[in-house]
Design an enzyme around this catalytic site. Structure first.
Site, short mmCIF file in Angstrom:
data_model
loop_
_atom_site.label_atom_id
_atom_site.label_comp_id
_atom_site.label_asym_id
_atom_site.label_seq_id
_atom_site.Cartn_x
_atom_site.Cartn_y
_atom_site.Cartn_z
N HIS A 83 3.06 28.84 -40.91
CA HIS A 83 3.68 29.83 -40.03
C HIS A 83 4.96 30.35 -40.66
O HIS A 83 5.56 29.71 -41.51
CB HIS A 83 4.00 29.21 -38.66
N CYS A 194 18.15 18.40 -32.56
CA CYS A 194 18.72 17.95 -33.83
C CYS A 194 19.81 18.94 -34.23
O CYS A 194 19.93 20.01 -33.64
CB CYS A 194 17.64 17.86 -34.91
#
Length: 655
Positions: A83, A194
């Site tokens: 992707h 994160c």
């Protein structure tokens, strides 16, 4: 001639041409045209191009390959999801291929037979991530992947992916099977995040989704990523029996989960220990008669010690500081490159600027970079406090950080100011006030009282002692020489290479950057050693894949090509794919090379005034040739170590 089971790329005028996927974007016999992931991407991209959804196929495939080089896109269960976002895509599009021969996309459990190529227009972060996360959730459903493997036509496969066929499948009993009644299922809500909000955030969400399905529990995940996030519905949270927080920065809106049994871990645990986390939260019991805790209390979970919570708070502060460091540092580096080291003595460009003089432009860059650097300590303090107390901690945190600069307490003072501000804001939040005053608490009372407390403490109690300590540290760095300097360089090199962008890496980096706020010969040596060591892991992996490619998978060899650029740019994270696949060989090898480079950089008296830039700022380094020698030595040691360890491992397996 059209191939059986595959649709020819057709005209864009077919029904549903503007849907995410149509039959023309499906190839059920992809193995006839593709044996590698690059060939698979090209075959599926040609279908997108035929529908007018890709304007330049070569440029688009280059974007796909660049994304693939960052981290493998294979998932467990025989799935590949290449992707990218690309300027050569006209609308969000998904193409699907099925390969009986299977194609390697770097998944731990082997090659993939279901391949999904996702294309999103440049800048369409939300589209890209919505497609990716939505598809990931579908792929957690074994019935869905089973149906795709059994689809007899491209039309059926496209309908399944769009959700049409799945929604219409009657819930009939299979012969010999008893329908399972789901009663009182355990419900979990989870949040993943994160520091960068890209890879690990979504990988943890996928791992938790899969583990929840296997455990027979209901799970709703909120991914707090770089494209923003959609909050879980209050009703979903209220109905949840437990909470999993897998994060390396503080969870936004954490108070929503107050009073529920909670497992609080780092984001990598969400990827590697998803099943254990679900089992752990199921064993927890809700606390009776509990009140909603403050953000600081919420950060303290059973089993978490103070060091664990402190790490989360500090990582929150560091994650917000890094962009200021990169922008300011590179501007300053460019200024030195154009105007020389004397540019720091130039007058203010607001008062004196000559458009035709390079020195004036260099002074402009230096002063803009210096302005960015001026925010480092306040931002560090502000976001440490934010990690502890949420938004109420921002004002006292920034105020405390600014005072730390005023009293010359530096980075260490900013760190302490952030912790004091977070504690003060949390304490004020816990005060019981009349109902009429509650509306004023976040806007007036908390900022006013907590800022006054932090200001008092920083000016009159801790500021001067911390400033003295900071000066002593600066003087010590300035006097470093001989064995002491070499030992410090080796230790910093080990820290930079141990967790590849994790807490130890960030501590060493913050230590070096902090020395640049009041630079001397010693602090400039520290900065040079830290940057050199941080370049070693990706460069070493790139070299190892070049000289002994057969020891690495095809995916690792492709990652090795990208690692050359990442390493040269001082991006230690470029070695993460290698460390994740083989940590026991890669991490010790990287640490060995980092220690050698850090020690040699110190021994050679190399200095650096810019906190970032990698190989691109080597002309600005004191002793540049010896600096290159130090890096080359570390890369050689690290690459030789990993090649040797992998070769020994192969021999044992063969024996």
């Amino acid at each position: 001639m059209s191939e059986p089971g595959a649709s020819e790329p057709g005209a864009a005028s077919e029904p549903g041409a503007h849907e995410l996927i149509t039959a023309a974007l499906v190839d059920l016999e992809l193995d006839r045209s593709a044996a590698t992931k690059a060939q698979a991407a090209r075959s599926l991209a040609e279908r997108m191009q035929a529908l007018g959804r890709v304007t330049d196929i070569e440029a688009f495939l280059a974007d796909v390959a660049a994304r693939e080089a960052q981290m493998p896109t294979g998932l467990d269960g025989g799935i590949g999801i290449p992707h990218c976002r690309s300027a050569h895509v006209t609308e969000p599009t998904l193409a699907f291929g099925r390969s009986a021969a299977r194609i390697d996309f770097g998944a731990p459990d082997g090659p993939a037979d279901l391949i999904f190529l996702i294309a999103a227009p440049a800048g369409a972060d939300s589209d890209h991530l919505t497609i990716l996360s939505g598809l990931a959730r579908q792929l957690m459903d074994e019935e869905f992947t089973k149906a795709l493997r059994g689809a007899g036509s491209a039309e059926v496969a496209a309908a399944l992916i769009r959700g049409e066929e799945v929604a219409q499948v009657p819930q009939e009993e299979s012969a010999g099977e008893t329908p399972v009644a789901v009663v009182d299922r355990f419900r979990i809500v989870a949040v993943t995040s994160c520091p960068t909000g890209i890879a690990h955030t979504y990988m943890a969400a996928e791992a938790l989704e899969k583990a929840a399905r296997e455990a027979g529990v209901e799970l709703a995940v909120e991914t707090q990523g770089s494209a923003g996030y959609a909050q879980l519905d209050a009703e979903v949270i209220a109905a949840a029996d437990g909470v999993i927080l897998a994060h390396d920065v503080e969870v936004r809106g954490r108070e929503r989960f107050a009073g529920k049994p909670t497992v609080d871990v780092g984001v990598k645990a969400g990827i590697s220990r998803a099943a254990e986390l679900i089992a752990e939260v199921r064993e927890k019991k809700p606390a009776e008669g509990c009140r909603a805790p403050s953000p600081m209390e919420a950060a303290s979970q059973p089993g978490d010690n103070f060091a664990t919570r402190l790490r989360a708070w500090l990582m929150t502060g560091v994650s917000y500081v890094v962009p200021f460091v990169a922008a300011g540092g590179l501007l300053i580096a460019l200024a030195f490159a154009i105007g020389g080291y004397e540019v720091n003595k130039a007058p203010s460009v607001a008062e004196h600027f000559v458009w035709t003089e390079s020195v004036s432009w260099a002074a402009l860059l230096f002063q803009v970079g210096g302005a960015a650097f001026g925010f480092l300590v306040p931002v560090l303090a502000g976001y440490i406090a934010y990690g502890m107390a949420d938004r109420p901690g921002l004002v006292p945190g920034f105020v405390g950080g600014a005072i730390a600069l005023t009293v010359n307490a530096g980075f260490l003072g900013g760190l302490i100011a952030g912790l004091l501000a977070g504690a003060a804001a949390t304490a004020v939040q816990r005060l019981r006030v009349p109902q009429a005053l509650r509306g004023l608490m976040p806007v007036v009372v908390i900022p006013l009282v907590s800022s006054a407390v932090v200001g008092f403490l920083m000016f009159l109690v801790v500021g001067k002692p911390v400033a003295s300590l900071q000066k002593a540290l600066t003087d010590w760095l300035g006097g470093l020489n001989g064995a002491n300097a070499v030992a410090l360089g080796a230790i910093l090199g080990l820290m930079m290479c141990f967790d590849l962008g994790g807490p130890l890496n960030k501590v060493a980096y913050a230590f070096a950057v902090g020395g640049l706020t009041d630079p001397n010969e010693g602090s400039l040596k520290v900065m040079a050693a830290v940057m050199a060591a941080g370049m070693i892991p990706p460069l070493a992996m790139a070299l190892a894949t070049t000289v002994r490619g057969r020891l690495f998978t095809e995916t690792e060899r492709e990652n090795g090509k990208a690692a050359w650029v990442l390493g040269a740019s001082f991006i230690s994270e470029g070695a993460i794919p290698f460390a994740a696949a083989d940590p026991l060989r890669v991490i010790p090898s990287a640490m060995a090379g980092g220690a050698v480079t850090g020690a040699l950089s110190m021994a050679f008296d190399c200095t650096l005034r810019a906190p970032h830039g990698g190989a691109f700022v080597i002309p600005l380094i004191g002793q540049p040739l010896l600096y290159v020698v130090a890096i080359a030595a570390g890369v050689t040691v690290s690459a030789a170590s990993v090649v040797t360890l992998k070769s020994l491992g192969r021999r044992r397996v063969a024996a």
